[in-house]
Design a protein around this motif. Structure first.
Motif, mmCIF file in Angstrom:
data_model
loop_
_atom_site.group_PDB
_atom_site.id
_atom_site.type_symbol
_atom_site.label_atom_id
_atom_site.label_comp_id
_atom_site.label_asym_id
_atom_site.label_seq_id
_atom_site.Cartn_x
_atom_site.Cartn_y
_atom_site.Cartn_z
ATOM 1 N N MET A 1 0.836 -1.190 0.000
ATOM 2 C CA MET A 1 0.000 0.000 0.000
ATOM 3 C C MET A 1 0.875 1.245 0.000
ATOM 4 S SD MET A 1 -3.197 0.634 2.581
ATOM 5 C CE MET A 1 -2.613 2.085 3.446
ATOM 6 N N LYS A 2 0.525 2.143 -0.852
ATOM 7 C CA LYS A 2 1.305 3.382 -0.920
ATOM 8 C C LYS A 2 0.479 4.552 -0.411
ATOM 9 C CE LYS A 2 4.337 5.030 -4.141
ATOM 10 N NZ LYS A 2 4.745 5.294 -5.528
ATOM 11 N N THR A 3 1.127 5.423 0.269
ATOM 12 C CA THR A 3 0.437 6.636 0.700
ATOM 13 C C THR A 3 1.263 7.843 0.285
ATOM 14 O OG1 THR A 3 -0.168 7.954 2.608
ATOM 15 C CG2 THR A 3 1.391 6.195 3.024
ATOM 16 N N THR A 4 0.582 8.851 -0.211
ATOM 17 C CA THR A 4 1.317 10.033 -0.665
ATOM 18 C C THR A 4 1.591 10.987 0.498
ATOM 19 O OG1 THR A 4 -0.799 10.993 -1.232
ATOM 20 C CG2 THR A 4 0.445 10.002 -3.028
ATOM 21 N N LYS A 5 0.843 10.784 1.597
ATOM 22 C CA LYS A 5 1.023 11.679 2.737
ATOM 23 C C LYS A 5 2.197 11.187 3.576
ATOM 24 C CE LYS A 5 -1.345 14.069 6.361
ATOM 25 N NZ LYS A 5 -0.610 15.295 6.040
ATOM 26 N N ILE A 6 3.206 12.017 3.713
ATOM 27 C CA ILE A 6 4.363 11.631 4.514
ATOM 28 C C ILE A 6 4.102 12.020 5.962
ATOM 29 C CG2 ILE A 6 6.816 12.042 4.934
ATOM 30 C CD1 ILE A 6 6.898 12.755 1.844
ATOM 31 N N LYS A 7 4.321 11.047 6.842
ATOM 32 C CA LYS A 7 4.128 11.318 8.264
ATOM 33 C C LYS A 7 5.377 12.024 8.786
ATOM 34 C CE LYS A 7 2.451 10.245 12.540
ATOM 35 N NZ LYS A 7 2.212 11.583 13.020
ATOM 36 N N VAL A 8 5.177 13.197 9.318
ATOM 37 C CA VAL A 8 6.303 13.960 9.874
ATOM 38 C C VAL A 8 6.542 13.502 11.310
ATOM 39 C CG1 VAL A 8 7.161 16.258 10.411
ATOM 40 C CG2 VAL A 8 5.657 15.925 8.440
ATOM 41 N N PRO A 9 7.770 13.065 11.634
ATOM 42 C CA PRO A 9 8.006 12.601 13.007
ATOM 43 C C PRO A 9 7.818 13.735 14.016
ATOM 44 C CG PRO A 9 9.851 12.044 11.558
ATOM 45 C CD PRO A 9 8.969 12.974 10.804
ATOM 46 N N GLU A 10 7.313 13.362 15.176
ATOM 47 C CA GLU A 10 7.085 14.345 16.233
ATOM 48 C C GLU A 10 8.392 15.047 16.614
ATOM 49 O OE1 GLU A 10 4.069 13.136 19.241
ATOM 50 O OE2 GLU A 10 5.639 13.782 20.601
ATOM 51 N N ALA A 11 9.484 14.291 16.558
ATOM 52 C CA ALA A 11 10.785 14.879 16.913
ATOM 53 C C ALA A 11 11.148 16.004 15.946
ATOM 54 C CB ALA A 11 11.861 13.795 16.913
ATOM 55 N N THR A 12 10.759 15.838 14.674
ATOM 56 C CA THR A 12 10.996 16.889 13.686
ATOM 57 C C THR A 12 10.189 18.137 14.032
ATOM 58 O OG1 THR A 12 11.581 15.398 11.880
ATOM 59 C CG2 THR A 12 10.623 17.512 11.243
ATOM 60 N N VAL A 13 8.938 17.933 14.404
ATOM 61 C CA VAL A 13 8.074 19.067 14.768
ATOM 62 C C VAL A 13 8.678 19.822 15.955
ATOM 63 C CG1 VAL A 13 5.760 19.768 15.463
ATOM 64 C CG2 VAL A 13 6.046 17.817 13.931
ATOM 65 N N SER A 14 9.128 19.063 16.960
ATOM 66 C CA SER A 14 9.742 19.701 18.131
ATOM 67 C C SER A 14 10.995 20.478 17.739
ATOM 68 C CB SER A 14 10.122 18.652 19.177
ATOM 69 O OG SER A 14 8.967 18.046 19.688
ATOM 70 N N ARG A 15 11.771 19.891 16.824
ATOM 71 C CA ARG A 15 12.993 20.602 16.403
ATOM 72 C C ARG A 15 12.660 21.859 15.614
ATOM 73 N NH1 ARG A 15 15.321 15.296 16.047
ATOM 74 N NH2 ARG A 15 14.501 15.137 13.947
ATOM 75 N N LEU A 16 11.578 21.832 14.831
ATOM 76 C CA LEU A 16 11.182 23.039 14.096
ATOM 77 C C LEU A 16 10.930 24.197 15.072
ATOM 78 C CD1 LEU A 16 8.726 21.777 11.318
ATOM 79 C CD2 LEU A 16 11.108 22.427 11.064
ATOM 80 N N SER A 17 10.313 23.881 16.199
ATOM 81 C CA SER A 17 10.114 24.894 17.247
ATOM 82 C C SER A 17 11.455 25.489 17.660
ATOM 83 C CB SER A 17 9.486 24.266 18.496
ATOM 84 O OG SER A 17 8.124 24.028 18.317
ATOM 85 N N VAL A 18 12.405 24.598 17.863
ATOM 86 C CA VAL A 18 13.731 25.034 18.321
ATOM 87 C C VAL A 18 14.416 25.875 17.236
ATOM 88 C CG1 VAL A 18 15.990 24.246 19.130
ATOM 89 C CG2 VAL A 18 13.928 22.995 19.799
ATOM 90 N N TYR A 19 14.337 25.416 15.992
ATOM 91 C CA TYR A 19 14.953 26.176 14.884
ATOM 92 C C TYR A 19 14.341 27.583 14.816
ATOM 93 C CZ TYR A 19 16.278 21.485 13.183
ATOM 94 O OH TYR A 19 16.756 20.203 13.069
ATOM 95 N N SER A 20 13.012 27.643 14.975
ATOM 96 C CA SER A 20 12.343 28.934 14.821
ATOM 97 C C SER A 20 12.770 29.907 15.923
ATOM 98 C CB SER A 20 10.824 28.763 14.811
ATOM 99 O OG SER A 20 10.356 28.413 16.089
ATOM 100 N N ARG A 21 13.062 29.364 17.106
ATOM 101 C CA ARG A 21 13.551 30.229 18.188
ATOM 102 C C ARG A 21 14.920 30.803 17.832
ATOM 103 N NH1 ARG A 21 10.041 27.312 20.071
ATOM 104 N NH2 ARG A 21 8.738 27.910 21.824
ATOM 105 N N TYR A 22 15.769 29.953 17.295
ATOM 106 C CA TYR A 22 17.088 30.444 16.875
ATOM 107 C C TYR A 22 16.933 31.489 15.769
ATOM 108 C CZ TYR A 22 21.230 30.748 14.040
ATOM 109 O OH TYR A 22 22.260 31.245 13.289
#
Lengths: 214, 214
Positions: B1-22
């Motif tokens: 089964m193929k899905t076009t929606k890529i699941k973004v890892p929660e750790a990535t989301v948390s890091r995006l928060s950190v990147y945005s602060r920097y």
């Protein structure tokens, strides 16, 4: 370049904490064996994720039988380093420091608050929790030595965070959790976790945002 | 089964928060472009990790030039859903609830505390933060509607956590952060984050343990 040491993702370590909490509850209920599906269902991940996380540390469980609760719990606690107790200092005796000092979840997992420190003369000498009196941050070095404290939690204003980190590092602290909304630096060999309370909300808004975009 | 929606890892989301602060700090300093190495160095991850995290959301930056700070920050905020503001309720007016209410990091990221609720008659009517008076949890449904509140933070004792979650869900809350040391259940469509303060310490002890075993 090849390395034989496998880096365990931080997310796996966090999930091991969660699994161990479920296993503790299962043990209390008298459950002897659980499957990866049981663990998964109770903590909200996939069974494959459970198996993958545990696979970092060797072979566990028996196909068709599952994991022995007591054995797996014991092993995870050993992996996490909580088959022993740890003494912890809290820096900052404001609302957050007080809440952390009184937080029931620490003692249960083997973390014992052994000192609370602040700069505020009005707070010095007050009893925070477990009969611990707030001491001036000047006393951190000797108190850490005296009470064999290895870990520290920082709950001071952002502007004071780095200063406090430097004192802790000089005093021999090996692991720091920083709740202050301020990035801080530690030297090699000292472990740091930055807990950003707003970032927790941002994972929620990311999810809600994704829902809207679907 | 193929899905076009890529699941973004929660750790990535948390890091995006950190990147945005920097990136916010960089923007304040007048820095126009940054490399993945700049971001990585300042937040304590590898440059490859930064690139991988951003790659989930498309193409950013120019090879040899880097990322435009303002543009990347704006985009990350959009991904995280914080290019807008969110109204938040806090349930539990104890030390933790008070600390959260006064936490400076929320407002800065667009999270506005719009209500604080408790059961304790001694706390009802007291001013917590931003001129917000503690209201009885009975008032949650109408207050959530009146103040357009979408998110809630639970800072009540473990024994009351599920009851509070049920009230919040019924009242239309879509995202919940639970600080109570107690697993709770939410129906599909409501997002939940369990913040386990002891688990934060356990990531440290895992790391310290690994050091010892090396």
């Amino acid at each position: 370049m090849k390395t034989t040491k496998i880096k365990v993702p931080e997310a796996t370590v966090s999930r091991l904490s969660v699994y161990s909490r479920y296993l503790e509850q299962a043990l209390e209920k008298g459950i002897v064996t659980v499957s990866s599906a049981d663990i998964a269902k109770n903590v909200g991940v996939t069974p494959a994720q459970v198996r993958k996380d545990l696979a970092y540390f060797g072979e566990f469980g028996t196909r068709g039988v599952g994991y022995k609760v007591e054995e797996l719990l014991k092993y995870i606690k050993k992996i996490l380093g909580i088959n022993t107790t740890w003494n912890v200092a809290i820096i900052g005796a404001g609302n957050l420091g007080t809440a952390l000092c009184r937080y029931k979840g620490f003692q249960k997992r083997g973390f014992h608050i052994k000192g609370v420190f602040d700069k505020d003369a009005n707070k010095i000498g007050q009893i925070m929790c477990n009969n611990i009196k707030v001491k001036h941050i000047e006393n951190i070095p000797q108190e850490i030595k005296k009470n064999d404290i290895t870990l520290a939690i920082i709950a001071v204003p952002a502007s004071a965070a780095q200063e406090v980190v430097d004192i802790l590092v000089k005093s021999g602290i090996k692991g720091i959790i920083n709740f202050a909304p301020q990035t801080v630096n530690v030297p090699k060999g000292v472990f740091l976790r930055q807990v950003d309370l707003a970032a927790q909300l941002e994972v929620l808004t990311f999810n809600l945002n994704e829902e809207v975009l679907k």
